[in-house]
Each structure stands twice: as C-alpha cells, then as structure tokens.
Design a protein around this motif. Sequence first.
Motif, PDB file in Angstrom:
ATOM      1  N   UNK A  67     -22.164  -8.280 -10.873  1.00  0.00           N
ATOM      2  CA  UNK A  67     -20.954  -8.185 -11.687  1.00  0.00           C
ATOM      3  C   UNK A  67     -21.067  -6.996 -12.632  1.00  0.00           C
ATOM      4  N   UNK A  68     -22.276  -6.835 -13.217  1.00  0.00           N
ATOM      5  CA  UNK A  68     -22.480  -5.743 -14.167  1.00  0.00           C
ATOM      6  C   UNK A  68     -22.467  -4.381 -13.504  1.00  0.00           C
ATOM      7  N   UNK A  69     -23.016  -4.309 -12.293  1.00  0.00           N
ATOM      8  CA  UNK A  69     -23.202  -2.998 -11.680  1.00  0.00           C
ATOM      9  C   UNK A  69     -21.993  -2.561 -10.843  1.00  0.00           C
ATOM     10  N   UNK A  70     -21.395  -3.486 -10.102  1.00  0.00           N
ATOM     11  CA  UNK A  70     -20.440  -3.056  -9.067  1.00  0.00           C
ATOM     12  C   UNK A  70     -18.992  -3.455  -9.331  1.00  0.00           C
ATOM     13  N   UNK A  71     -18.681  -4.068 -10.504  1.00  0.00           N
ATOM     14  CA  UNK A  71     -17.301  -4.497 -10.745  1.00  0.00           C
ATOM     15  C   UNK A  71     -16.354  -3.307 -10.764  1.00  0.00           C
ATOM     16  N   UNK A  72     -15.146  -3.521 -10.236  1.00  0.00           N
ATOM     17  CA  UNK A  72     -14.109  -2.492 -10.317  1.00  0.00           C
ATOM     18  C   UNK A  72     -12.952  -3.070 -11.119  1.00  0.00           C
ATOM     19  N   UNK A  73     -12.346  -2.243 -11.957  1.00  0.00           N
ATOM     20  CA  UNK A  73     -11.254  -2.725 -12.787  1.00  0.00           C
ATOM     21  C   UNK A  73     -10.071  -1.787 -12.654  1.00  0.00           C
ATOM     22  N   UNK A  74      -8.867  -2.361 -12.655  1.00  0.00           N
ATOM     23  CA  UNK A  74      -7.677  -1.531 -12.523  1.00  0.00           C
ATOM     24  C   UNK A  74      -6.618  -2.088 -13.449  1.00  0.00           C
ATOM     25  N   UNK A  75      -6.146  -1.269 -14.375  1.00  0.00           N
ATOM     26  CA  UNK A  75      -5.057  -1.666 -15.265  1.00  0.00           C
ATOM     27  C   UNK A  75      -3.898  -0.721 -14.974  1.00  0.00           C
ATOM     28  N   UNK A  76      -2.779  -1.283 -14.523  1.00  0.00           N
ATOM     29  CA  UNK A  76      -1.693  -0.397 -14.133  1.00  0.00           C
ATOM     30  C   UNK A  76      -0.359  -1.005 -14.519  1.00  0.00           C
TER      31      UNK A  76
END
Lengths: 175, 661
Positions: free
Chosen positions: B501-510
């Motif tokens: 979760x710490x290393x590979x999470x991706x986040x998108x706010x649009x």
Amino acid sequence: MGKRLWLWAPLALFAFFAGLAGYMLTQDKDEFVESEMIGQPLPDFALPAAFDGLPGASKADFAGSPKLLNIWASWCLPCIAEAPQLEALKAQGVEIIGIAIRDRPADVANFLGRYGNPYSRIGSDRISEVQLAIGSSGVPETFVIDAKGVIRYQHIGDIRESDVPKLLAELEKAQ
Amino acid sequence: MTAEIGLAALWLAAALAVLQMVSGAFALKAAPGEVNALAMHARPAAVVQAFLAVLAFAMLLYAFATTDLSLKLVASNSHSMKPLIYKLTGTWGNHEGSMLLWVGVLALSGGLLAGFEKRLPERTMGATLAVQGFVALGFYAFLLLASNPFERLPVPAPEGSGLNPLLQDIGLAIHPPTLYAGYVGLSVAFSLAMGALLTREVNPAFARVLRPWVLGAWVLLTLGITAGSYWAYYELGWGGWWFWDPVENASLMPWLAATALMHSVSVLAARDALRTWTIMLGVLAFSMSMLGTFLVRSGVLTSVHAFAVDPERGAFILGLLGLYIGGAFTIFALRAGAVAEGKRFAAVSREGALVFNNVMLSAILAIVLLGTLYPLLTEAFDVRVSVGPPYFNPASAIFAIPMLLVMAVGPLLRWRSDKPARLQFELALIAALVIGVIALVSFFGQFPLLPLLGLGLAAALAVAALLPLRGRSLKRVPVATWGMVIAHFGIAVALFGMACEGAFSKERLAAVVPGGTEQIGDFAVTLEGVTPVAGPNWTAIEARLAVRQNGGAPVILTPQARNFWSPPQSTSESALLTKWNGQLYAVIGQQAEDGRWQIRVWWKPFVTFIWYGGILVALGGLLSIAGRVSVDVRRRKATAQGDQRRADLDALGAAAPVPAE
C-alpha cells in the motif's frame, strides 16, 4: 540498590502522567478548532436568492459596515433555537446576511414565516460550496465580517442568549 | 420497570463486589496450606455478580430495542426510525452504555475465573478475586455515581435525537465490544498478576493460569484493531488504513503490551524465567487499557472519532487510574524485589530472543505513548501541535525492523542456550530473502525506504515463520505450535499489505463531467451520472461509476456523499472494488461551478492483505488457546483417571502401582 530504584521507575513515570493529565483536565478546553480563515478576507462568491422575498448574497454586500454572516438551513433544528437571538441582534441594529445551505425556496420561506426573518439578504448555497470555502463545517455558524470583508470572528453552533453580548462586542471591535 | 430492575441489579452487583473484595482479602490472612473461613464468600460473590451485571446490560439492551424514550440515554442517543440493528448497537454507542458493557464483561470474566479456575493456590486466588472486586467496584461507582445509564426523564421525549451517523455502521456492532472484551481480559491478567505478586507465588503454574486470559484478550484486541482499521479505511473516506489518531493509538498500546505479556508468560510457563518482567507487563497492559479509556472518554485529546466527552468523568477515570495503576506500581516497587529470581539463560537462546523482542515492543509502546501524549504536554504550555505519521512511522520502525528480524530467527532457537552456527542455513536464507527482495524491487523503480524494507522483511518473515515446521511430521506438531506459526505468518502477510500500500498505491483526483472517463492503473473509471438517493435517516448524492479493467466488462461502483439529519452531519461513503490483488477505492466530492464532479480514486495493491494478516494473527492466537486448553483438559482427565484407578485398587486391597510419568 540500583535494582530497587529501577522498580520505582514505572510509578514515577505514571505519577508524572497523572499530574499532567490532572492539570490538563482543570484547564478550560478550547472545544472548537478555529477557522484558518480568521483574519482572512472572505472568498469571492455570489449566491442566488434563496427565495423570492430577499435578494441573494455576494461578497460585495459586506462593504460599508461590520455585519454578521449567518450560515443556516431550514432543516436545521438548532437554527430554530437561535432564531430569537438573531431577532434580538437585528433589533440592536445589526445587519445579518444569511447563507442557506442545501435548501429549497419553499422551505426557506416557510421557515422565515414561522420563526421570523432577521436577514437583509439570503444566498442559496445548494452544495455547501461557499460554506466550505469560508471554513465552516456545520450549521448553524455565524461569522463577524468587517467593512473590508475580512472575517474577524467565528461562532460555531447556535447562538444562545448568553452569546449575544460577545457577538455585539466583536462587531464593535470590527469597526 | 425494566430500567429500575437494571439499576437495582447494578447496585446489588456493586455490593457483591465489596463482599468479594473483603472476603478475598481474608484469604491472605490464612496460613500457607490452610483456608481462611471468611475467604469462602469471594467465589460465589463473583459468580452472582456476573449474573447481575449481565442482567443490567440486558435491561438496557431491551430499552434500546423498544426505544423507551422515557430513558434519558435512549432519548439522546436513539431514534424510533432507526433500523433495529442500529438501535441495538446504539446501546453501547454512547458513554453510559459502553461503560455498562465494560462492567458487564468485567463481571462476567470475574465470574468465569471464580467459577472455573481451580489450579491456583487458594491464597493467590483470594488475593486475585480481591483485586478483581476492587477494580470492579471502581467501575460500578463510576457508573452509578457519574454516568447512570438508567436515568429517567421527568417527561418522556417525543422522539430521540439520533446517533452519530459516522458510528451508524455494522462495524460498530462488533468493533467496540471486541476491544472492550480484550481490555477486560487484560484486567483479569492484572488481577492475577497482583494476586501472585501479593503472595509471591510467581511460578509456571501461575503462568499457565494466566496464559489463556492473556491469549484471549490478545486475540480480541487483534480482531478489534483489525476491524477498527478497516472501519476507518472505508468509513472515513480518506483512503488511509491507519491514522495514528489518539483513539486508534489507545487500542494499539494495550495490544503492544499484551503481545509482550503473552510472550513473557510463555517463557514463565515453559522455563520459569522472567518473573518480575511478566508481572510488570501484566500491570502495564491493563494500565494501557485504562489509559486508553481515559484518553477516549475524557476528551483531553482531540480525535477524529467523535465521542461525547466530559471533563468531570475524565477526572473520575483519572482518579480510578491513579488508584489502580498508581497502587499497582507502588506494590510492584515494594514487592517485586522480594519475588525470587527466575531461571537464567544465555543471550543467544529462545528466551534471549523473546526478551529482546519484548524490549522492542515496549520501546514501540513508549514511542506511541509519547507521540499520543505529547500534544497533551505541549498544550499545558499553550502550544497546539498535532503528532502524525512523520513521527510515528520512522520512530516505531527503528524498533520494529530489528524486532521483525529477531522474530524470524527466534522460534528456531533452542531454549536456555544455543549457537548461531547451528542455524547457518536458516540465517543465510533469511538474509538472502531480505536483501534479494529489496534489490529486486529497487530494480523496478524508486520507492520510499520504509515500504521497501517492509517488503524485504515480509518475504523473509513469511518463509521464516514456516521454518519451525521443517523436518517435522506435520500431524505431530502441537496445536499451539501451529498457532505460533500461523500468527507469525499473519504478521508477514499484514506487513506485505502495508508495504505494498505504501509503495505502489496510485491516486487520482479529478473533476469529471458526467460521461467523462479517467484512467488509473489498469482501470478506466467512467462517471455515468450523479443522482440523489434517500435512506431511512439520510439523503445523499450518489455517483454511478463504471469501472473497466483493461477494457473488460464494466463493474458499477456507487460512492455516496451522505447527509444525515438528527443530528445533521455529512459523511462520505466510499465504494470499493475488491480484486484478489488489491482494491479500487472511490469517493465522490463536491460539484464544481461548471457542473463537473470531484471524483477521487485510489488503486491500492494488496491492501486487503493488511486485514487478512490481522485475521491470521488472531486465528493463530485462537489455535494457541485451543492447543493449551486441550492439553490442560487431557492432563486433568489423566490425573482424574489415575486417581480413580488408585482408589479402585485401594478398595480391592491390592498394592497401587507406581504411576508412569
């Protein structure tokens, strides 16, 4: 002896904590997180009228003299409780501009018909947009805005009778 | 009427707690080997008390189920239109009800201890029950004098005023009661520790009595923390799974102490070492439970978990805390020197590894405690600070990393003394896994240090956890050993989830117009529309998101922004798409002026492993309890059979054979 002293260490640590916690319990707790917006100018906004009887509200309406900005809603019970206090403030010559949150014109008119109308203008904020922009998270909340449109004071929750002098004093300070 | 029955039951239970305390104390006056006549009332007092306290809780449950609005507590915390399940959970979703639940579980476990535990010397048992009665009495006083759950209103309210909508969730049905039962289990451990300290009977037999309580409490705390973490994850809508919030820390600290205690008790039971340390941890674990209750209920710290707080009640709990914990540490300081030292062991040994990790756990506990209380300290000087992940993560990692390494090796070591040379293969394997995985992952990209280390350690620990099974016939491995293996493996699984979760999470706010599509990782998220919806006591705007993985068939997600009335409050309901290798997490935000909607989407690879790991850890604990208890039962049965045979042979006039060990 060294070992014996070690055995007292937990008690000493605990005593320190208990003393600190006891002291903090006696301190008046500042229950509200003050808005970061205190001392900041109002954000630019222009809201349409909340119902047919009064004009909408915009930032420009705060020019001239210190005013109260009251964030409320017809569906909010504490707002009913604070209505008489708003009337009292109005009677003292205070101008109150309202922002109705997520409300319908018919409900606003109905509310004002039943509990009185202390407002000079009411803007309709259908999606809490302005509410969040000025750092308010609930209804009712009341802000003191000075003549330059700067937020000077924030009151969270309904205005009780005992809060009226404080608000008047803050308005005086904002002159 | 039911409320009055509940109140009367509480007063009677309090009176019995006094009897239990006084009678239990008389056991200490008996000469060794004898029983004081006045001490015989302690056990029945505890058992009857358990029935009364449970009855009181049942009465309150009934009042909530029927929405009895003449009760102040029901009127201010419930609502006739709430679904029945939330009416019931509302019983303990408030201060008074939760304290009654606490007292009920406390009395119930006291009753179980008094009713079924026959292995301890009567003096120690009496002292234990006296302490247990003393603890219970304080909480009865707190309930009856400062937070009466059965208070009637002069005039029944026309309608109740709701429940914190954030807490209106099935998670609430399970989470607090689980934690409370865990805390209370630690109170039994505390009473036993104090009883043993007062009679100086700190020995393996005592440890065997203590162990199931510690294990049970620890399993419940593990489950409670796991559930609480998942609850915060999907209910707060912030995408995180642990916020280092004071209320979360309040549940983590007893768990850390209980983990250390559990291992220490095992050493005491198996090797008769770590006597003082076990007592110390027994006191510490319960201190942390009470401290947690104090922090949550007094409102001295600000938290995202909105509880009704009251400084006067805080003062009461602080008083109890001072009485029990201050008293316990005083007795500890006076008495612990007189407890005979346990068996000695070499630094490189199973005991040595356990002691090292206990010190590491205590250090992490100190870090969390300091971080949690630091705002309290600075506020005394009028400085408002907030301590968050930038402090907690690295500071606890300093101790967690060596702990995890030793945890990989510890179970492979022999008791008393061992040589590292014997474990060359295992040590090399663990080191190779740590270094290999870190090197491999670094090869594919730049990642933060801690998640990277976490991945390496998780891989090594997962393999090392299974090594104790190597070269053994799996059928003959004791159940308790399986418990340890599974619990340690569960830690590796959870660690893997946290690191991913710490290393590979991706986040998108649009900001998306209805019909628009956003890409995140393999997923294409289309906003199909936004509609208003209504529930029993809320209205919401609901987004309809069509999620396609690599152009496949769409899955519909419906995150909501809810508005509750009575009390008015808005919450964000996240929508989750769970895949075997992670979760897509979607939240709807505000509408912008131009008609676009804020959509926030995360792809969190393997995040679910955090909670799977937690469940595995708890399962390991359960297996351990099952293993220990079944051994105890078999041993007791064998003894009873032996006694029976000897009695039969005596009756026949034959010479009794010497029993084979």
